[in-house]
Design an enzyme around this catalytic site. Structure first.
Site, PDB file in Angstrom:
ATOM      1  N   LYS A   1      -0.069   3.824  18.159  1.00 51.35           N
ATOM      2  CA  LYS A   1       1.191   3.327  18.743  1.00 51.35           C
ATOM      3  C   LYS A   1       1.021   3.101  20.245  1.00 51.35           C
ATOM      4  O   LYS A   1       1.488   2.108  20.811  1.00 51.35           O
ATOM      5  CB  LYS A   1       2.336   4.312  18.472  1.00 51.35           C
TER       6      LYS A   1
ATOM      7  N   SER B   1       7.060   4.372  18.526  1.00 55.88           N
ATOM      8  CA  SER B   1       7.518   5.701  18.110  1.00 55.88           C
ATOM      9  C   SER B   1       7.673   6.608  19.311  1.00 55.88           C
ATOM     10  O   SER B   1       6.935   6.479  20.302  1.00 55.88           O
ATOM     11  CB  SER B   1       6.473   6.281  17.154  1.00 55.88           C
TER      12      SER B   1
ATOM     13  N   SER C   1       0.829  -1.207   0.000  1.00 50.55           N
ATOM     14  CA  SER C   1       0.000   0.000   0.000  1.00 50.55           C
ATOM     15  C   SER C   1       0.864   1.258   0.000  1.00 50.55           C
ATOM     16  O   SER C   1       0.437   2.308  -0.437  1.00 50.55           O
ATOM     17  CB  SER C   1      -0.948   0.015   1.203  1.00 50.55           C
TER      18      SER C   1
ATOM     19  N   TYR D   1      -2.930   8.431  14.581  1.00 51.06           N
ATOM     20  CA  TYR D   1      -1.741   7.618  14.317  1.00 51.06           C
ATOM     21  C   TYR D   1      -0.956   7.389  15.615  1.00 51.06           C
ATOM     22  O   TYR D   1      -0.623   6.248  15.977  1.00 51.06           O
ATOM     23  CB  TYR D   1      -0.834   8.290  13.267  1.00 51.06           C
TER      24      TYR D   1
HETATM   25  N1  UFG Z   1       9.398  20.029   8.638  1.00 54.46           N
HETATM   26  C1  UFG Z   1       9.494  21.208   7.924  1.00 54.46           C
HETATM   27  N2  UFG Z   1       9.136  21.193   6.604  1.00 54.46           N
HETATM   28  C2  UFG Z   1       8.681  20.069   5.977  1.00 54.46           C
HETATM   29  C3  UFG Z   1       8.585  18.869   6.712  1.00 54.46           C
HETATM   30  C4  UFG Z   1       8.958  18.890   8.043  1.00 54.46           C
HETATM   31  O1  UFG Z   1       9.893  22.241   8.446  1.00 54.46           O
HETATM   32  O2  UFG Z   1       8.343  20.144   4.789  1.00 54.46           O
HETATM   33  C5  UFG Z   1       9.823  20.022  10.043  1.00 54.46           C
HETATM   34  C6  UFG Z   1       8.693  19.650  10.984  1.00 54.46           C
HETATM   35  O3  UFG Z   1       7.972  20.807  11.352  1.00 54.46           O
HETATM   36  C7  UFG Z   1       9.458  19.011  12.128  1.00 54.46           C
HETATM   37  C8  UFG Z   1      10.680  18.396  11.478  1.00 54.46           C
HETATM   38  O4  UFG Z   1      10.805  19.015  10.205  1.00 54.46           O
HETATM   39  O5  UFG Z   1       9.871  20.013  13.013  1.00 54.46           O
HETATM   40  C9  UFG Z   1      10.556  16.904  11.258  1.00 54.46           C
HETATM   41  O6  UFG Z   1       9.325  16.639  10.616  1.00 54.46           O
HETATM   42  P1  UFG Z   1       8.945  15.197  10.048  1.00 54.46           P
HETATM   43  O7  UFG Z   1       7.598  15.317   9.434  1.00 54.46           O
HETATM   44  O8  UFG Z   1      10.047  14.680   9.203  1.00 54.46           O
HETATM   45  O9  UFG Z   1       8.912  14.299  11.347  1.00 54.46           O
HETATM   46  P2  UFG Z   1       8.018  14.446  12.664  1.00 54.46           P
HETATM   47  O10 UFG Z   1       8.967  14.648  13.781  1.00 54.46           O
HETATM   48  O11 UFG Z   1       6.928  15.419  12.522  1.00 54.46           O
HETATM   49  O12 UFG Z   1       7.285  13.041  12.668  1.00 54.46           O
HETATM   50  C10 UFG Z   1       7.999  11.877  12.936  1.00 54.46           C
HETATM   51  C11 UFG Z   1       7.357  10.710  12.202  1.00 54.46           C
HETATM   52  C12 UFG Z   1       5.997  10.441  12.736  1.00 54.46           C
HETATM   53  C13 UFG Z   1       6.015  10.331  14.231  1.00 54.46           C
HETATM   54  C14 UFG Z   1       6.688  11.523  14.843  1.00 54.46           C
HETATM   55  C15 UFG Z   1       6.869  11.308  16.305  1.00 54.46           C
HETATM   56  O13 UFG Z   1       7.251  10.974  10.829  1.00 54.46           O
HETATM   57  O14 UFG Z   1       5.552   9.230  12.196  1.00 54.46           O
HETATM   58  O15 UFG Z   1       7.985  11.683  14.290  1.00 54.46           O
HETATM   59  O16 UFG Z   1       7.324  12.450  16.926  1.00 54.46           O
HETATM   60  F1  UFG Z   1       4.761  10.294  14.727  1.00 54.46           F
END
Ligand code: UFG
Length: 345
Positions: free
Chosen positions: A155, A126, A36, A151
């Site tokens: 977890k 996570s 998927s 989501y």
């Molecule tokens: N970010 C940006 N621009 C983007 C994408 C992300 O500035 O286009 C920033 C986000 O605001 C965040 C950081 O980059 O501060 C990391 O973002 P991610 O989306 O890569 O990762 P997250 O920490 O938000 O999420 C990850 C996993 C999730 C999980 C989470 C747990 O992807 O599955 O950690 O904290 F739930």
């Protein structure tokens, strides 16, 4: 005798890297995946790196009858259960899809482990279970907080399902690994992250912007209470993360667990800001990224990073790859993908 591991979600990002590390450590692997959010071609990447062809079954873990046939066909020593939906935003829009997929899959796995006497489960959890912790870094003793998305809640609930199952069924043991932010790709650039559509996560967005697929990267907020105002995360190399699964399986099959259910943080112990990631990516790959600062993203937490001391000591595992090498690998993987896409055009 060679131990055999069932890897659910084995064609996915972390699943494929873990499959490679398991094979290289001498395990046999069987993959189930419903494709998927991944592609069959990943199996070719695994074959190129390891020289081994992994048995693959296109099965949805929500389908108990079909999954049962896989368990009946092989004898497994352990299961690593990656298969799950993982997009935070999508889970807010389609909570039932997330609860059904993530919870039913795990319950099916646990039921079949009991039926077929497979004693060991490694579960993909996570750091999302910690939410915005009051004290950083977070250790395994840091209290879990109410999830901010369906989501994240899956977890949380999955960990509880495992805890209760392990307590009730002495034949089942489990290790939950709480991942921080996995990034990068295998150094061979044969496997890596394959986001569908517009990436949600930072690194695929960064590499696609560098490749010209996206016009510009948005940095979500520079007004957080952090040194440069952008969010802080613990970015862990995906191959290092994969190796944590291999040691977790080894600990289980060798009977070295100290409790029937163990939980480990899998991170580097180092918090890095979004802007630092961008700057380091530019520097090590010698390029310029087009980006702008925009407003905060709903649901983002300000800062989280791991205290990995328990995993370091108990598992004898440590994140080894530098952020620099990891960001080089992410860019090498993007270029590999671009070259492949060009050839197919
Ligand atoms: N970010 C940006 N621009 C983007 C994408 C992300 O500035 O286009 C920033 C986000 O605001 C965040 C950081 O980059 O501060 C990391 O973002 P991610 O989306 O890569 O990762 P997250 O920490 O938000 O999420 C990850 C996993 C999730 C999980 C989470 C747990 O992807 O599955 O950690 O904290 F739930």
């Amino acid at each position: 005798m060679t131990k055999r591991v069932l890897v659910t979600g084995g064609t996915g990002y972390i699943g494929s890297h873990t499959t490679v590390e398991l094979l290289e450590a001498g395990y046999d692997v069987v993959i189930v995946d419903n494709l998927s959010n991944s592609e069959r071609s990943v199996l070719g990447g695994i074959r190129k790196i390891t020289g081994r062809t992994v048995p693959f079954h296109k099965v949805d873990c929500g389908n108990l009858a079909r999954l049962r046939r896989v368990f009946a066909r092989y004898g497994f020593d352990a299961v690593i259960h990656f298969a799950a939906s993982k997009a935070v935003g999508e889970s807010v829009e389609q909570p039932l899809l997330y609860y059904r997929n993530n919870l039913v899959s795990l319950m099916n796995i646990l039921q079949l482990m009991r039926e077929f006497r497979v004693p060991n489960l490694v579960f993909s959890s996570s750091c999302t279970v910690y939410g915005q912790a009051e004290k950083l870094p977070v250790s395994e003793q840091t209290p879990r907080r109410e999830a901010t998305s369906p989501y994240g809640n899956t977890k949380h609930i999955c960990e509880d399902i495992i805890r209760d199952s392990v307590a009730a069924y002495p034949e089942v043991h489990s290790i939950a690994l709480r991942y921080f932010n996995p990034i990068g790709a295998h150094p061979s650039a044969e496997i890596g992250e394959l986001p569908r559509g517009v990436p949600n996560n930072l690194i695929p967005f960064v590499t696609q912007t560098a490749a010209g697929i996206r016009p510009m990267l948005s940095i979500f907020g520079d007004d957080y209470n952090t040194p440069d105002g952008s969010c802080i995360r613990d970015y862990i190399n995906v191959r290092d993360l994969a190796k944590a699964h291999v040691v977790a399986v080894g600990r289980m099959v060798d009977g070295r667990m100290k409790a029937p259910f163990e939980v480990f943080n899998v991170g580097t112990g180092r918090g890095v800001s979004t802007l630092e990631v961008v700057r380091t990516f530019e520097q090590v790959n010698n390029l310029k990224l087009i980006y702008k600062i925009v407003g905060r993203r709903a649901g983002d937490i300000e800062a989280v990073w791991a205290d990995p001391a328990f995993a370091n000591k108990e598992l004898g595992w440590k994140a080894e790859t530098s952020l620099e090498d990891t960001l080089r690998s992410a860019w090498a993987w993007q270029r590999h993908l671009d070259a492949k896409n060009k050839k197919n055009q």
